[in-house]
Design an enzyme around this catalytic site. Structure first.
Site, mmCIF file in Angstrom:
data_model
loop_
_atom_site.group_PDB
_atom_site.id
_atom_site.type_symbol
_atom_site.label_atom_id
_atom_site.label_comp_id
_atom_site.label_asym_id
_atom_site.label_seq_id
_atom_site.Cartn_x
_atom_site.Cartn_y
_atom_site.Cartn_z
ATOM 1 N N HIS A 90 6.475 -2.022 -2.733
ATOM 2 C CA HIS A 90 5.330 -1.415 -2.047
ATOM 3 C C HIS A 90 4.749 -2.423 -1.067
ATOM 4 C CE1 HIS A 90 5.830 1.116 -5.589
ATOM 5 N NE2 HIS A 90 5.194 2.063 -4.940
ATOM 6 N N HIS A 128 0.016 11.302 -0.636
ATOM 7 C CA HIS A 128 0.465 10.762 -1.918
ATOM 8 C C HIS A 128 0.064 11.645 -3.102
ATOM 9 C CE1 HIS A 128 1.763 7.605 -4.762
ATOM 10 N NE2 HIS A 128 2.464 7.179 -3.740
ATOM 11 N N ASP A 141 7.266 1.540 -0.126
ATOM 12 C CA ASP A 141 6.476 2.778 -0.166
ATOM 13 C C ASP A 141 5.010 2.517 0.173
ATOM 14 O OD1 ASP A 141 8.822 3.742 -1.163
ATOM 15 O OD2 ASP A 141 7.976 4.512 -3.038
HETATM 16 ZN ZN ZN Z 1 4.010 5.788 -3.563
#
Ligand code: ZN
Length: 489
Positions: A443, A353, A299
């Site tokens: 991430h 986001h 992500d």
């Molecule tokens: Zn995120």
């Protein structure tokens, strides 16, 4: 002797034969009065030890009454309000804590002299009342004339049928480890936010040592979308700040709350494997019905670490999926093109986001559409998978996803790599929790996460795993409007 004579005359007149009925009437009236008073007193109050009294009070809930015990002496003024519900076990659990407060008050009183009475006030608050559950908070305030009264709180959410207090483990079930770890991270984040607003009085080192995952047992459920934890004055901050209350929305905890208890208390959407049978993405792509497939997802990219990550995936013959933040794409167009060309799935992680549960449906749709358009322009593919930022979902967000024909993807292996930023921890969490059909969240904006990938792939490949993209695991867009966290294997 005139007085004596008059006195005798009065008595004689009162007891004279014609006054007897009046006399009897008076005696009867006094007798009835005494009896009635006795009955009334016995109904409303009881006297113990000469100075302790109790009485009953109705509450706004038909099935809860208060029993109020008061004491008034030269050294003590005390009121304790006990809730009396329809379940004896609930009453006992709460009374045990109120009694413990009271013993500690009595211990102090008996060892100290005072001219002004020491004061104790203990009572309760019904935070949530449903047919099946009861969230109750008790608090005490004890004034020993030190300036600041001492205060303490305790709370429970009870199952009204069994009378048992629920724990977070009851809410999270098999996902208790991850769920409680998330709760702890969110509680600490919220306390850090509160302390930033009141720079004086918070003891963050105390917060960090006290608030381990083991700290969390009971909880309050004030609404069907929030969890609440209260900290007694002095527990994590200066007592002058009073009780510290932390209320967490459950929008980003639903993934961990797939139990019937959680569904009874909160508005929970189903998260799990897609119902529909898997569609093979392309002829010749791995058959996850036969193979031990696992999906790594990254992500918040693209970032400066993404290109190295693509090299690692390619060197290990592994596919993965990337949930991109729309506004980051323009800086790394060639990386996004590479992701698509090298067989990875590109998904949507919103434009900026934002926590989508705080937006209206038009705003949510804009976040998704802007990002899809940007990915289409850059890599020539339109995403059908979306990962909501922070994993935060509610019915409104999901119905917008459905209208946009998107499948929501959460995860089943929670690395919490953004919190720990430690390559070994990340590696261990993935390897320890991997199962066929797992979706792992990572991430690629954190170097510590990207650095764990090569080891993760090598170890799990030795265990027979195949690293696939979401397209390969499920086919394109397997469950529009649904929320998936793993394959059905
Ligand atoms: Zn995120």
């Amino acid at each position: 002797m005139p007085f004596r004579t008059r006195w005798h005359r009065t008595l004689a007149r009162f007891f004279s034969p014609d006054k007897v009925p009046v006399w009897l009437l008076a005696a009867a009236a006094i007798g009835v009065g005494v009896i009635v008073t006795t009955i009334v007193l016995r109904e409303t109050a009881n006297t113990q030890a000469g100075y302790e009294q109790y009485k009953w009070r109705d509450t706004k809930y038909a099935d809860i009454r208060s029993r109020i015990v008061t004491r008034n002496t030269s050294s003590v003024v005390s009121t304790i309000e006990y809730p009396v519900t329809t379940h004896g076990k609930i009453n006992e659990t709460i009374a045990a804590v109120l009694d413990r407060y009271n013993r500690s008050f009595d211990a102090y009183v008996s060892s100290h002299r005072t001219r002004v009475p020491f004061e104790q006030n203990s009572s309760y608050e019904v935070v949530r009342h449903t047919n099946k559950y009861l969230s109750i908070l008790v608090s005490t305030s004890r004034d020993y004339h030190h300036g600041q009264p001492e205060r303490e709180t305790a709370y429970w959410t009870f199952d009204r049928e069994t009378g048992q207090p629920l724990t977070l483990s009851d809410l999270f079930g098999t996902q208790a480890t991850d769920g409680i770890a998330r709760v702890n991270l969110y509680v600490r984040q919220e306390i850090a936010r509160q302390s930033a607003r009141h720079p004086v009085g918070y003891d963050m080192s105390r917060v960090n040592t006290l608030l381990t995952d083991e700290y969390y047992k009971s909880f309050l459920a004030p609404t069907n979308t929030t969890l609440r934890f209260d900290f007694s004055p002095g527990e994590i901050a200066d007592a002058s700040l009073g009780t510290i209350t932390v209320t967490l929305p459950i929008d980003n905890l639903q993934l961990f709350m797939q139990t019937s208890t959680a569904r009874g208390l909160f508005d929970i959407m189903s998260v799990g494997a897609p119902n529909s049978p898997r569609v093979q993405a392309h002829p010749g792509s791995p058959d996850c019905q036969q193979l031990k497939c696992i999906a790594l997802t990254f992500d918040d990219g693209p970032s400066t670490h993404t290109s190295g990550l693509l090299d690692t995936l390619m060197a290990n013959n592994a596919h993965a999926s990337f949930f991109l933040i729309g506004q980051n794409i323009a800086r790394y167009p060639s990386i996004v093109q590479r992701q698509h060309l090298e067989g990875h799935t590109i998904g949507n992680h919103s434009w900026d986001h934002t926590r989508l549960t705080r937006l209206n449906q038009t705003q949510v749709a804009r976040e998704i559409t802007l990002t899809n358009d940007q990915i289409k322009r850059t890599a020539g593919t339109t995403p059908t998978y979306v990962r909501p930022p922070n994993g935060a979902i509610n019915r409104s967000v999901i119905s917008t996803f459905e209208r946009l024909n998107m499948t929501s993807v959460l995860w089943s292996v929670d690395t919490r790599d953004w919190a720990d930023r430690n390559t070994d921890i990340i590696y261990n969490r993935v390897v320890a929790n991997a199962k066929p059909g797992s979706i792992v969240i990572l991430h690629d904006v954190h170097k510590t996460s990207v650095n764990a990938v090569s080891r993760i792939i090598k170890t799990l490949q030795k265990e027979g795993y195949t690293f696939v993209s979401l397209d390969e695991m499920f086919g394109p867009n397997p469950a529009p409007g649904k929320i998936i966290s793993r394959a059905s294997q």
